[in-house]
Design a protein around this motif. Structure first.
Motif, PDB file in Angstrom:
ATOM      1  N   UNK A  38      16.982  23.998  -7.024  1.00 58.79           N
ATOM      2  CA  UNK A  38      18.069  24.895  -7.422  1.00 58.79           C
ATOM      3  C   UNK A  38      17.538  26.291  -7.755  1.00 58.79           C
ATOM      4  N   UNK A  39      16.330  26.357  -8.309  1.00 56.62           N
ATOM      5  CA  UNK A  39      15.721  27.652  -8.554  1.00 56.62           C
ATOM      6  C   UNK A  39      15.507  28.414  -7.260  1.00 56.62           C
ATOM      7  N   UNK A  40      15.057  27.692  -6.229  1.00 57.13           N
ATOM      8  CA  UNK A  40      14.865  28.317  -4.922  1.00 57.13           C
ATOM      9  C   UNK A  40      16.191  28.806  -4.353  1.00 57.13           C
ATOM     10  N   UNK A  41      17.235  27.990  -4.509  1.00 60.44           N
ATOM     11  CA  UNK A  41      18.549  28.347  -3.975  1.00 60.44           C
ATOM     12  C   UNK A  41      19.057  29.651  -4.576  1.00 60.44           C
ATOM     13  N   UNK A  42      19.030  29.735  -5.895  1.00 56.44           N
ATOM     14  CA  UNK A  42      19.610  30.904  -6.549  1.00 56.44           C
ATOM     15  C   UNK A  42      18.662  32.088  -6.585  1.00 56.44           C
ATOM     16  N   UNK A  43      17.379  31.855  -6.352  1.00 54.41           N
ATOM     17  CA  UNK A  43      16.442  32.971  -6.243  1.00 54.41           C
ATOM     18  C   UNK A  43      16.835  33.857  -5.068  1.00 54.41           C
ATOM     19  N   UNK A  44      17.092  33.241  -3.917  1.00 55.06           N
ATOM     20  CA  UNK A  44      17.491  34.027  -2.743  1.00 55.06           C
ATOM     21  C   UNK A  44      18.956  34.428  -2.808  1.00 55.06           C
ATOM     22  N   UNK A  45      19.827  33.511  -3.232  1.00 53.11           N
ATOM     23  CA  UNK A  45      21.263  33.809  -3.244  1.00 53.11           C
ATOM     24  C   UNK A  45      21.570  35.039  -4.099  1.00 53.11           C
ATOM     25  N   UNK A  46      20.873  35.179  -5.211  1.00 51.52           N
ATOM     26  CA  UNK A  46      21.107  36.307  -6.109  1.00 51.52           C
ATOM     27  C   UNK A  46      20.825  37.644  -5.431  1.00 51.52           C
ATOM     28  N   UNK A  47      19.862  37.650  -4.511  1.00 48.93           N
ATOM     29  CA  UNK A  47      19.455  38.908  -3.877  1.00 48.93           C
ATOM     30  C   UNK A  47      19.853  38.985  -2.404  1.00 48.93           C
ATOM     31  N   UNK A  48      20.859  38.193  -2.012  1.00 54.29           N
ATOM     32  CA  UNK A  48      21.314  38.247  -0.627  1.00 54.29           C
ATOM     33  C   UNK A  48      21.911  39.615  -0.284  1.00 54.29           C
ATOM     34  N   UNK A  49      22.652  40.210  -1.211  1.00 50.79           N
ATOM     35  CA  UNK A  49      23.291  41.505  -0.933  1.00 50.79           C
ATOM     36  C   UNK A  49      22.264  42.586  -0.595  1.00 50.79           C
ATOM     37  N   UNK A  50      21.253  42.820  -1.442  1.00 47.63           N
ATOM     38  CA  UNK A  50      20.258  43.839  -1.070  1.00 47.63           C
ATOM     39  C   UNK A  50      19.433  43.440   0.144  1.00 47.63           C
ATOM     40  N   UNK A  51      19.265  42.147   0.395  1.00 48.48           N
ATOM     41  CA  UNK A  51      18.559  41.717   1.585  1.00 48.48           C
ATOM     42  C   UNK A  51      19.330  42.138   2.837  1.00 48.48           C
ATOM     43  N   UNK A  52      20.650  41.929   2.790  1.00 50.40           N
ATOM     44  CA  UNK A  52      21.493  42.270   3.937  1.00 50.40           C
ATOM     45  C   UNK A  52      21.541  43.779   4.165  1.00 50.40           C
ATOM     46  N   UNK A  53      21.678  44.532   3.109  1.00 52.20           N
ATOM     47  CA  UNK A  53      21.849  45.982   3.272  1.00 52.20           C
ATOM     48  C   UNK A  53      20.534  46.721   3.478  1.00 52.20           C
ATOM     49  N   UNK A  54      19.443  46.232   2.871  1.00 48.78           N
ATOM     50  CA  UNK A  54      18.174  46.954   2.943  1.00 48.78           C
ATOM     51  C   UNK A  54      17.205  46.428   3.993  1.00 48.78           C
ATOM     52  N   UNK A  55      17.282  45.146   4.293  1.00 52.73           N
ATOM     53  CA  UNK A  55      16.358  44.559   5.265  1.00 52.73           C
ATOM     54  C   UNK A  55      17.051  44.316   6.597  1.00 52.73           C
ATOM     55  N   UNK A  56      18.206  43.648   6.551  1.00 54.21           N
ATOM     56  CA  UNK A  56      18.937  43.399   7.793  1.00 54.21           C
ATOM     57  C   UNK A  56      19.521  44.696   8.343  1.00 54.21           C
ATOM     58  N   UNK A  57      19.790  45.633   7.452  1.00 57.59           N
ATOM     59  CA  UNK A  57      20.265  46.942   7.883  1.00 57.59           C
ATOM     60  C   UNK A  57      21.754  47.020   8.145  1.00 57.59           C
ATOM     61  N   UNK A  58      22.534  46.125   7.534  1.00 58.43           N
ATOM     62  CA  UNK A  58      23.984  46.126   7.712  1.00 58.43           C
ATOM     63  C   UNK A  58      24.661  46.823   6.538  1.00 58.43           C
ATOM     64  N   UNK A  59      25.882  47.247   6.741  1.00 63.14           N
ATOM     65  CA  UNK A  59      26.633  47.897   5.683  1.00 63.14           C
ATOM     66  C   UNK A  59      27.108  46.915   4.631  1.00 63.14           C
ATOM     67  N   UNK A  60      27.549  47.458   3.519  1.00 66.63           N
ATOM     68  CA  UNK A  60      28.003  46.623   2.415  1.00 66.63           C
ATOM     69  C   UNK A  60      29.180  45.726   2.764  1.00 66.63           C
ATOM     70  N   UNK A  61      29.955  46.089   3.774  1.00 66.48           N
ATOM     71  CA  UNK A  61      31.112  45.277   4.162  1.00 66.48           C
ATOM     72  C   UNK A  61      30.696  43.919   4.731  1.00 66.48           C
ATOM     73  N   UNK A  62      29.430  43.800   5.137  1.00 69.14           N
ATOM     74  CA  UNK A  62      28.942  42.528   5.671  1.00 69.14           C
ATOM     75  C   UNK A  62      28.497  41.554   4.581  1.00 69.14           C
ATOM     76  N   UNK A  63      28.319  42.043   3.371  1.00 69.06           N
ATOM     77  CA  UNK A  63      27.842  41.175   2.290  1.00 69.06           C
ATOM     78  C   UNK A  63      28.791  40.005   2.035  1.00 69.06           C
ATOM     79  N   UNK A  64      30.129  40.212   1.927  1.00 75.56           N
ATOM     80  CA  UNK A  64      31.013  39.065   1.730  1.00 75.56           C
ATOM     81  C   UNK A  64      30.947  38.049   2.872  1.00 75.56           C
ATOM     82  N   UNK A  65      30.698  38.545   4.084  1.00 76.58           N
ATOM     83  CA  UNK A  65      30.582  37.637   5.229  1.00 76.58           C
ATOM     84  C   UNK A  65      29.370  36.722   5.059  1.00 76.58           C
TER      85      UNK A  65
END
Length: 214
Positions: A38-65
């Motif tokens: 569970x620690x592993x699960x929420x370690x990444x889940x907590x930072x999915x938004x900045x991962x998507x916007x800063x690493x994947x390079x997508x806009x903030x509108x993709x975060x809910x997706x």
């Protein structure tokens, strides 16, 4: 007034008896496994938004997706694991845990590719909650003499993981690891859990205690 539940048998468990049952080594290892997964699960889940916007390079509108994909995966994982957790818990935790560890590593490496990242987020949601829900059920089976406290301790262990995982991910980012680093931390936590699995093979054989009556 007649007791409408008089015909139903309920096992009597004293507080002392439940506390004694919680000394079961198999239960303690399962609680550790649950906290790590569970620690592993929420370690990444907590930072999915900045991962998507800063690493994947997508806009903030993709975060809910992306969050919705993870949630869909989690729902599927619980449903699928629920069908097999009693009969083959060792397979789910062992094979599922290996796939989970590899999946976190693949996400850390492939987060820059949107299609790959989306697929891995869906898969990791399914694996995380499939393995996690199996560990919860096995923790209850490991202490049939403590049905109340075993459930409470399992919940507490998962909450400890949910609190420590994001903290470790944040520490990795603060140390200069970037937004991929929490995903690597997740892979490491699951790897530690996999090392502990052989210590508790007997508790992962699968069983449904007949003494649990309502």
């Amino acid at each position: 007034m007649p007791d409408g539940g008089a015909g139903l048998e309920r096992p009597a468990h004293s507080l002392h008896g439940e506390l004694r049952a919680l000394r079961e080594p198999r239960l303690l290892v399962l609680l550790l496994l649950g906290a790590l997964v569970n620690g592993a699960t929420f370690c990444t889940f907590t930072y999915l938004a900045p991962l998507v916007t800063n690493v994947t390079g997508l806009g903030g509108s993709w975060v809910p997706v992306v969050l919705a994909l993870f949630g869909l995966g989690a729902f599927a994982g619980v449903r699928i694991a629920g069908r097999f957790a009693d009969g083959r818990p060792g397979l789910i935790v062992g094979a599922g845990g290996c796939a989970l560890c590899l999946g976190w590593g693949a996400l850390a490496l492939g987060a820059g590719e949107p299609v790959l990242a989306f697929g891995l987020v869906l898969a990791q949601g399914a694996l995380s909650f499939g393995v996690g829900s199996t560990l919860i059920s096995q923790a209850l089976y490991a202490a049939p003499g403590a049905p109340t406290l075993a459930g409470g301790f399992a919940t507490a262990a998962f909450n400890v993981g949910a609190a420590c995982g994001p903290w470790l991910g944040g520490a990795a980012i603060d140390s200069g690891g970037g937004y991929r680093s929490p995903v690597w931390v997740s892979a490491g936590l699951v790897a530690v859990a996999l090392v502990a699995v052989p210590l508790n093979r007997r508790a992962l054989r699968g069983r449904t205690p007949a003494s649990w009556t309502v």
